[in-house]
Scaffold this motif. Structure first.
Motif, mmCIF file in Angstrom:
data_model
loop_
_atom_site.group_PDB
_atom_site.id
_atom_site.type_symbol
_atom_site.label_atom_id
_atom_site.label_comp_id
_atom_site.label_asym_id
_atom_site.label_seq_id
_atom_site.Cartn_x
_atom_site.Cartn_y
_atom_site.Cartn_z
ATOM 1 N N GLY A 1 0.958 -1.216 0.138
ATOM 2 C CA GLY A 1 -0.051 0.009 -0.120
ATOM 3 C C GLY A 1 1.055 1.382 -0.012
ATOM 4 O O GLY A 1 0.220 2.313 -0.184
ATOM 5 N N ASN A 2 2.143 1.307 0.145
ATOM 6 C CA ASN A 2 3.132 2.266 0.390
ATOM 7 C C ASN A 2 3.998 2.263 -0.883
ATOM 8 O O ASN A 2 5.030 2.687 -0.890
ATOM 9 N N GLU A 3 3.614 1.596 -2.071
ATOM 10 C CA GLU A 3 4.638 1.522 -3.200
ATOM 11 C C GLU A 3 4.896 2.921 -3.672
ATOM 12 O O GLU A 3 4.191 3.874 -3.604
ATOM 13 N N ASN B 1 7.295 -1.979 -3.969
ATOM 14 C CA ASN B 1 7.821 -1.549 -2.680
ATOM 15 C C ASN B 1 9.446 -1.714 -2.717
ATOM 16 O O ASN B 1 10.305 -2.426 -3.179
ATOM 17 N N TRP B 2 10.203 -0.740 -1.776
ATOM 18 C CA TRP B 2 11.401 -0.699 -1.895
ATOM 19 C C TRP B 2 11.813 -0.572 -0.096
ATOM 20 O O TRP B 2 11.047 0.014 0.593
ATOM 21 N N PRO B 3 13.030 -0.913 0.135
ATOM 22 C CA PRO B 3 13.459 -1.116 1.726
ATOM 23 C C PRO B 3 13.916 0.474 1.843
ATOM 24 O O PRO B 3 15.084 0.742 2.387
ATOM 25 N N GLY C 1 -1.246 6.436 1.342
ATOM 26 C CA GLY C 1 -0.289 5.393 1.086
ATOM 27 C C GLY C 1 0.144 6.138 -0.421
ATOM 28 O O GLY C 1 0.746 6.799 -0.422
ATOM 29 N N SER C 2 -0.079 4.905 -1.254
ATOM 30 C CA SER C 2 0.727 5.275 -2.807
ATOM 31 C C SER C 2 -0.416 5.892 -3.614
ATOM 32 O O SER C 2 -0.119 5.852 -4.734
ATOM 33 N N ASP C 3 -1.522 6.212 -2.960
ATOM 34 C CA ASP C 3 -2.750 6.865 -3.982
ATOM 35 C C ASP C 3 -2.204 7.882 -4.968
ATOM 36 O O ASP C 3 -2.771 7.659 -6.110
ATOM 37 N N PHE C 4 -1.539 8.795 -4.697
ATOM 38 C CA PHE C 4 -1.126 9.998 -5.576
ATOM 39 C C PHE C 4 -0.632 9.185 -6.976
ATOM 40 O O PHE C 4 -0.756 9.783 -7.864
ATOM 41 N N GLU C 5 0.718 8.482 -6.446
ATOM 42 C CA GLU C 5 1.354 8.051 -7.692
ATOM 43 C C GLU C 5 0.389 7.001 -8.539
ATOM 44 O O GLU C 5 0.340 6.974 -9.668
#
Length: 561
Positions: A287-289, A303-305, A428-432
């Motif tokens: 959800g945070n991509e 996803n990235w660390p 979360g990642s909504d905008f992108e």
């Protein structure tokens, strides 16, 4: 450009018929939209990339909008009697008026606010490390009244809801050499019944000195609050950015952007109530991509660390069931000066004999090394967090082992409790995801002064900055402007923890040259919501100041058909 979008959220996609979403060539909406924005008109200053339209404030009685023309030190007055065709009726030379009164040199105008026939304008000094001023005008006739001195670099000014006080965020930025670093502060101006009697004795400076090392409140500093400027005290390091006042006028909440915190100011006691550190966002969670590279030749949301510091710019507040909530546009901002910079790219760490030993693993396979340009190599990070064993060589961190990577901003908006500072919602990642779906190969993560696709993925993505709230038919909506790629995100935030995406609308034309009027609105910086009761047409409006295009645009807000 190859589109690769792992979908994990129930958002509108190009398969609109399957999801029940409504889409067309001008906007993207959710299936549950109760309102919709429609572009009505704009005023064009004719000045490109010159900060000719930043912060906007609307006066309901005169139907005028006051627009900060930052670098000129002036405020443009626009008539909104016909929202489809706003026109300039006057320009107020605020800087000159204060100079004539005070006999000093001033710089840019930064902010404007109106209440009950009075306008307040924040103006920085020249150099901006000196004390700034707040100038006051009568709206009827636009006559200059007086000005009072406040802290260094007054970046935002606002009236309390009852108009009895004006609150100012004095950012206190250092000079480029980082040899002069004024204290950040908050000024509270008591407004007398007769505004012409306003004087310097009505100004109170709320300082953060008690939070300095050895100060009476040093132990109250929260863990995670960023204090990192070279040789800076806490009061010097804190940089108040933006203010929102609670509905009951008891508290002012002040974003401390570079410090990744919020200060809560008691307006009756005229003192700091508390300071909150906002923590970080884990981009390795579903959800945070995000897309981290401007060189990968693809829209690659995954996803990235890495971790993101929220670092809000604009903030707003509202009350639900007697509880105050704070809404933040999580833009992000680094300190990048000639005399000190915290900003590095991941791939550049090797130049300083530093290495990656991340404790958070990748969730997917990648081609090449983690620090390659198409992976994390281009991402901008801070050198002040996540590193161990560093030595400073000519001011640069050297021989470090980075176990964590911290980026700037959260590419989202959030809602926080006004009582505890705890987060209750993040987009979360909504905008992108939404802009990737809406713009695709045409404009994903483009900047506001260039049509280069994917150009901001390595930095702060769409970069949410402008923000305002509005109530329509008993529901509360958040309007968020994306400073880089452009456009307005709309969310229903009536139930804070269950906020819902409503619409994304942009007037930007990616096929046009950015320095022409055909490009549309670029760089939304400030917003003002106008209720239907205060509107000249009986329709609720959203007025947006666009910094790069130098335009002031107007949107109508209607019930969704």
């Amino acid at each position: 450009m190859r589109l690769r979008l792992p979908i994990t959220l129930p958002l509108c996609t190009t398969l609109a018929l399957l999801s029940g979403c409504a889409t067309n060539n001008s906007d993207t909406q959710s299936a549950t939209s109760s309102i919709e924005l429609n572009f009505l008109g704009r005023y064009e200053s004719g000045v490109f990339d010159g900060s000719a339209a930043e912060i906007v404030a609307y006066d309901a009685k005169t139907h005028e909008t006051f627009v900060v023309n930052a670098n000129s030190g002036k405020v443009d007055v626009l008539s909104m009697k016909n929202p489809t065709s706003p026109n300039k009726i006057k320009t107020l030379d605020v800087s000159k008026d204060v100079v004539d009164l005070m006999g000093i040199t001033l710089g840019a105008a930064n902010s404007v606010s109106v209440h009950n026939g009075i306008m307040a304008v924040a103006i920085e000094a020249k150099p901006k490390q000196n004390m700034g001023y707040i100038a006051f005008y009568k709206i009827d006739g636009h006559a200059f009244i007086t000005a009072v001195k406040v802290g260094a670099l007054p970046d935002m000014v606002t009236f309390t809801h009852d108009g009895k006080q004006v609150v100012v965020a004095n950012e206190g930025e250092p000079n480029d050499e980082y040899t002069i670093d004024p204290e950040g502060s908050v000024s509270i101006i008591a407004i007398p019944n007769d505004i012409t009697k306003l004087s310097q004795k009505d100004v109170t400076e709320v300082s953060f000195r008690d939070f300095n090392n050895g100060g009476s409140r040093a132990t109250e500093r929260p863990a995670g609050l960023r204090i990192f400027g070279p040789n800076a005290s806490v009061a010097q390091d804190l940089e108040p950015e933006y203010i929102t006042v609670s509905k009951d006028n008891h508290y002012a909440f002040v974003s401390l952007q570079e410090n990744n915190g919020i200060a809560k100011i008691d307006l009756s006691k005229k003192s700091v109530d508390t300071i909150w550190a906002l923590g970080v966002k884990d981009y390795n969670k579903t959800g945070n991509e995000l897309d981290v590279s401007d060189k990968d030749k693809t829209i690659q949301l995954q996803n990235w660390p890495v971790l993101g510091m929220y670092m809000p710019d604009t903030i707003a507040s509202y009350m639900i069931s007697g509880k105050t909530y704070i809404v933040t546009a999580n833009e992000g901002d680094s300190r990048d000066y000639k005399g000190f910079s915290e900003e590095y790219r991941v791939k550049d760490l090797a130049e300083f004999n530093s290495r990656l030993a991340l404790t958070s693993p990748l969730k997917h396979s990648i081609e090449g090394k983690l620090e390659d340009d198409k992976n994390l190599g281009r991402m901008k990070i801070t050198s002040t967090l996540g590193a161990k064993g560093c030595e400073l060589v000519k001011g640069a961190p050297t021989n470090c082992t980075f176990t964590e990577l911290y980026g700037y901003g959260a590419r989202s908006f959030s809602i926080w409790s006004g009582e505890t500072g705890e987060q209750v919602f993040d987009s979360g990642s909504d905008f992108e995801r939404i802009t990737a779906d809406r713009l695709g190969e045409n404009g994903f993560n483009a900047s506001n002064d260039s049509n280069k696709i994917d150009g901001r993925s390595d930095d702060k993505g769409p970069e949410p900055e402008a923000l305002t709230l509005g109530q329509i038919d008993g529901r509360t909506y958040a309007f968020i402007g994306l400073e880089r790629v452009g456009g307005i995100m709309v969310y229903d935030i009536t139930t804070p923890a269950k906020s819902q995406f409503v619409q994304y609308l942009t007037s930007r034309n990616f096929d046009a040259k950015v320095d022409t009027s055909a490009a549309g609105d670029l760089g939304p910086e400030g917003m003002s919501f106008v209720s239907k009761e205060d509107s000249p047409t009986g329709q609720a409006l959203l007025i947006v100041g666009n910094e790069v295009s130098g335009t002031t645009s107007v949107y109508g807000i209607s019930p969704r058909q």
